[in-house]
Design an enzyme around this catalytic site. Structure first.
Site, PDB file in Angstrom:
ATOM      1  N   ARG A   6       1.114   1.243  -6.519  1.00 18.62           N
ATOM      2  CA  ARG A   6       1.565   0.050  -5.792  1.00 18.62           C
ATOM      3  C   ARG A   6       0.534  -0.335  -4.711  1.00 18.62           C
ATOM      4  O   ARG A   6       0.065   0.502  -3.954  1.00 18.62           O
ATOM      5  CB  ARG A   6       2.920   0.339  -5.149  1.00 18.62           C
ATOM      6  CG  ARG A   6       3.491  -0.832  -4.312  1.00 18.62           C
ATOM      7  CD  ARG A   6       3.195  -0.685  -2.842  1.00 18.62           C
ATOM      8  NE  ARG A   6       3.908  -1.675  -2.042  1.00 18.62           N
ATOM      9  CZ  ARG A   6       3.672  -1.894  -0.752  1.00 18.62           C
ATOM     10  NH1 ARG A   6       2.760  -1.205  -0.107  1.00 18.62           N
ATOM     11  NH2 ARG A   6       4.347  -2.808  -0.089  1.00 18.62           N
ATOM     12  N   VAL A   7       0.205  -1.611  -4.670  1.00 18.21           N
ATOM     13  CA  VAL A   7      -0.650  -2.128  -3.600  1.00 18.21           C
ATOM     14  C   VAL A   7       0.136  -3.193  -2.861  1.00 18.21           C
ATOM     15  O   VAL A   7       0.732  -4.072  -3.482  1.00 18.21           O
ATOM     16  CB  VAL A   7      -1.950  -2.733  -4.175  1.00 18.21           C
ATOM     17  CG1 VAL A   7      -2.766  -3.410  -3.073  1.00 18.21           C
ATOM     18  CG2 VAL A   7      -2.778  -1.650  -4.861  1.00 18.21           C
ATOM     19  N   THR A  63       2.309  -7.427   9.032  1.00 19.80           N
ATOM     20  CA  THR A  63       2.832  -6.074   8.890  1.00 19.80           C
ATOM     21  C   THR A  63       4.276  -6.178   8.405  1.00 19.80           C
ATOM     22  O   THR A  63       4.893  -7.226   8.505  1.00 19.80           O
ATOM     23  CB  THR A  63       2.736  -5.299  10.215  1.00 19.80           C
ATOM     24  OG1 THR A  63       3.168  -3.953  10.016  1.00 19.80           O
ATOM     25  CG2 THR A  63       3.575  -5.929  11.299  1.00 19.80           C
ATOM     26  N   GLY A  64       4.781  -5.094   7.867  1.00 18.29           N
ATOM     27  CA  GLY A  64       6.144  -5.106   7.355  1.00 18.29           C
ATOM     28  C   GLY A  64       6.157  -4.944   5.847  1.00 18.29           C
ATOM     29  O   GLY A  64       5.233  -4.365   5.274  1.00 18.29           O
ATOM     30  N   SER A  78       1.585   5.926   8.813  1.00 20.78           N
ATOM     31  CA  SER A  78       1.359   4.902   7.789  1.00 20.78           C
ATOM     32  C   SER A  78      -0.078   4.405   7.734  1.00 20.78           C
ATOM     33  O   SER A  78      -0.351   3.348   7.187  1.00 20.78           O
ATOM     34  CB  SER A  78       2.296   3.716   7.973  1.00 20.78           C
ATOM     35  OG  SER A  78       2.211   2.895   6.835  1.00 20.78           O
ATOM     36  N   THR A 136      -3.905   0.654   6.096  1.00 22.09           N
ATOM     37  CA  THR A 136      -2.558   1.211   5.948  1.00 22.09           C
ATOM     38  C   THR A 136      -2.496   2.229   4.814  1.00 22.09           C
ATOM     39  O   THR A 136      -3.350   2.208   3.914  1.00 22.09           O
ATOM     40  CB  THR A 136      -1.555   0.073   5.630  1.00 22.09           C
ATOM     41  OG1 THR A 136      -0.220   0.576   5.670  1.00 22.09           O
ATOM     42  CG2 THR A 136      -1.802  -0.540   4.259  1.00 22.09           C
ATOM     43  N   THR A 148       1.325   0.185  10.367  1.00 18.16           N
ATOM     44  CA  THR A 148       0.129  -0.419   9.766  1.00 18.16           C
ATOM     45  C   THR A 148      -0.593  -1.172  10.855  1.00 18.16           C
ATOM     46  O   THR A 148       0.048  -1.857  11.641  1.00 18.16           O
ATOM     47  CB  THR A 148       0.533  -1.421   8.673  1.00 18.16           C
ATOM     48  OG1 THR A 148       1.070  -0.690   7.575  1.00 18.16           O
ATOM     49  CG2 THR A 148      -0.635  -2.258   8.198  1.00 18.16           C
TER      50      THR A 148
END
Ligand code: SD4
Length: 335
Positions: A218-219, A241-242, A81, A208, A190
């Protein structure tokens, strides 16, 4: 008299005693007597911390340190990732998001960058060579090219194979701790990395390839100042993160730093942000993971997550690294 060094040591010690349980330890090869404190997301952050620590100990700036740390997973093809080998989007493009920031409001970011491994270094050039803070897509690619970065294909055979497998069902449902799953097609990590110098200066970086198989364009939260990362001199720094959408909805890292400014400990600051996500979103976030790490100018460290399974790597000022589980709202490390 309490020296600065003692204060930092006590701060870190008490924060850890209160919040974290050791998993494993490692020592950097050349410990310096007093150098940067480094904190990063997930187990693999330990290797990034080592690079950051070494860079600062060798005379680099705090920004040099967090950049060097972020470059480690970016160059690691097994990390699915970040950077090289990152999971592609739904259409097979590996698109990278990154941000770097210091405590004086200097900030540079890129999003939807393609074909350049070290998104964090492109982000740093945005900060240092342009009057802007954020370049995206084709403009970011053009800027990287003009700055002399070498273009390379980031889609490895392993990532391509996993993407083609995913296309058979094309499920978008987020999986908790997909970030930390090892040895399978879903490996996903990430990095957010934070550093505090001996005199309390702060810097951070986050890089990431974002959510696996996201829609093209997509950001996530990671490159957005105040979402995936926020640094405020004299106060503290935080990274997330997540599931980025959940972090962005609450400007998560800025919220954690605001909590530090209001006097909360790093762990309490992270916890409040996680609780706010649940207050706001209720069952819409069930099964999703969000984790925050935070550091303050006294060198106190804390973390909190929505779900169990989030880990962080802490390298203290002697170069001693610990990988520790974060407390979470749900599950065994609940607190
Ligand atoms: C994103 N927050 O793009 C990132 C993903 C992540 O570990 O943190 N993965 O939503």
């Amino acid at each position: 008299m309490t020296t600065r060094r003692n204060a930092i040591g006590m701060g870190l010690g008490s924060a850890l005693a209160a919040t974290l349980v050791g998993k494993h330890t490692a020592r950097a090869a050349t410990p310096a007597p007093e150098t940067a404190l480094i904190v990063s997301t997930w187990d693999f952050g330990a290797a990034a911390n080592a690079a950051a620590y070494a860079r600062f100990a060798a005379g680099g700036s705090l920004l040099d340190a967090v950049e060097a740390g972020a470059q480690v997973p970016e160059a690691d093809a097994s990390n699915r990732s970040v950077g090289l080998g990152g999971n592609p989007d739904r259409d097979g493009h590996v698109t990278l998001d990154a941000i770097i920031m210091d405590g004086k409001g200097n900030c540079g970011a890129v999003a939807a960058l393609e074909n350049y491994v070290h998104a964090i270094s492109v982000a740093r050039r945005v900060m240092e060579k342009t009057p802007h803070t954020f370049l995206v897509g084709d403009g970011a690619n053009q800027f990287a090219r003009e700055q002399g970065f070498d273009a390379t294909n980031l889609l490895t055979p392993e990532s391509e194979k996993a993407w083609k497998e995913w296309l058979k069902t094309a499920q978008y449902k987020p999986v908790a701790n997909i970030e930390n799953r090892r040895g399978g097609a879903l490996d996903h990590d990430t990095i957010g990395i934070l550093a505090c110098s001996p005199d309390g200066e702060l810097a951070g970086a986050c890089t990431t390839s974002g959510m696996a198989y996201k829609l093209h364009g997509r950001v996530g939260d990671s490159p957005q100042a105040g979402c995936g990362l926020f640094v405020e001199g004299g106060v503290g720094a935080a990274a997330a993160t997540g599931v980025g959408e959940e972090v962005t909805r609450i400007a998560g890292s800025a919220r954690v730093v605001a909590n530090l400014r209001a006097g909360l400990s790093p762990e309490a600051a992270c916890r409040e942000a996680v609780e706010h996500i649940v207050r706001l979103r209720g069952s819409a976030v069930s099964g999703a993971q969000v984790g925050f790490v935070a550091i303050d100018t006294a060198g106190q460290v804390g973390a909190y997550a929505l779900m169990p399974g989030f880990t962080l790597a802490i390298t203290d000022r002697t170069g001693h690294t610990r990988v520790l589980p974060s407390k979470s709202l749900a599950g065994p490390e609940k607190g």
